[in-house]
Scaffold this motif. Structure first.
Motif, PDB file in Angstrom:
ATOM      1  N   ARG A   1      -6.369   2.296   4.681  1.00  0.00           N
ATOM      2  CA  ARG A   1      -6.459   1.473   5.882  1.00  0.00           C
ATOM      3  C   ARG A   1      -7.123   2.183   7.048  1.00  0.00           C
ATOM      4  O   ARG A   1      -7.501   1.567   8.016  1.00  0.00           O
TER       5      ARG A   1
ATOM      6  N   GLN B   1      -9.590   6.041  14.372  1.00  0.00           N
ATOM      7  CA  GLN B   1      -8.643   4.988  14.003  1.00  0.00           C
ATOM      8  C   GLN B   1      -7.251   5.566  13.796  1.00  0.00           C
ATOM      9  O   GLN B   1      -6.254   4.947  14.153  1.00  0.00           O
TER      10      GLN B   1
ATOM     11  N   SER C   1      -3.955   4.621  15.980  1.00  0.00           N
ATOM     12  CA  SER C   1      -2.740   4.057  15.395  1.00  0.00           C
ATOM     13  C   SER C   1      -1.482   4.744  15.924  1.00  0.00           C
ATOM     14  O   SER C   1      -0.408   4.146  15.947  1.00  0.00           O
TER      15      SER C   1
ATOM     16  N   HIS D   1      -3.036  -1.977  18.058  1.00  0.00           N
ATOM     17  CA  HIS D   1      -4.487  -2.152  17.934  1.00  0.00           C
ATOM     18  C   HIS D   1      -4.857  -2.798  16.602  1.00  0.00           C
ATOM     19  O   HIS D   1      -5.660  -3.724  16.549  1.00  0.00           O
ATOM     20  N   LYS D   2      -4.275  -2.308  15.528  1.00  0.00           N
ATOM     21  CA  LYS D   2      -4.545  -2.853  14.197  1.00  0.00           C
ATOM     22  C   LYS D   2      -3.274  -2.671  13.369  1.00  0.00           C
ATOM     23  O   LYS D   2      -2.906  -1.553  13.033  1.00  0.00           O
TER      24      LYS D   2
ATOM     25  N   ARG E   1       3.234  -6.876   9.253  1.00  0.00           N
ATOM     26  CA  ARG E   1       3.028  -7.966  10.203  1.00  0.00           C
ATOM     27  C   ARG E   1       4.233  -8.890  10.335  1.00  0.00           C
ATOM     28  O   ARG E   1       4.186  -9.852  11.080  1.00  0.00           O
TER      29      ARG E   1
END
Length: 142
Positions: free
Chosen positions: A78, A84, A88, A94-95, A101
């Motif tokens: 990921r 990135q 995180s 952010h993602k 989720r």
């Protein structure tokens, strides 16, 4: 112009277009090298184990009623860049990875992870990133 010639001329431009150098790109971003041992202590002191699990550090969760369990380490597919990865840590909303989720981990697209930006010093962040990065068996080469 022959089709092969047009393709040969376009190839370098297509390659450059694929490299995201926009202001939002993580290209060129790099924290100084941190001290992974000091980062381990940050992980312990900030009680990251109350929500995160790291293989081989299960003892930190003994007697802790975990709010949730988000695994750290192993193989990652990921995270493509160092930028990135750091993002995180400092901006977990952010993602959000597909498996995290649900409402237990995120509500309305916002991570339930507490924001540590006002708690961690820059040095602690650098060390924590060094410690966490070492937990991954496959990580992009930066």
């Amino acid at each position: 112009m022959k089709p092969q010639s047009a393709a040969a001329l376009a190839a370098p431009f297509l390659f450059l277009a694929a490299c995201d150098l926009s202001p939002e790109s993580s290209h060129g971003f790099r924290l100084p090298d941190g001290d992974a041992q000091a980062g381990r202590q940050v992980y312990i002191d900030k009680q990251c184990a109350s929500c995160h699990a790291i293989e081989g550090m299960e003892d930190l969760r003994d007697g802790v009623e975990p709010e949730m369990t988000v695994a750290i380490g192993g193989m990652t597919t990921r995270v493509d860049t160092y930028g990135q990865f750091v993002t995180s840590v400092i901006n977990p909303s952010h993602k959000i990875a597909q498996g995290y989720r649900s409402e237990e981990f995120a509500e309305g697209g916002v991570s339930n992870m507490r924001n540590y930006n006002d708690v961690l010093t820059v040095s602690e962040l650098i060390d924590l990133v060094a410690f966490l990065q070492d937990r991954y068996s496959e990580f992009p080469d930066y």
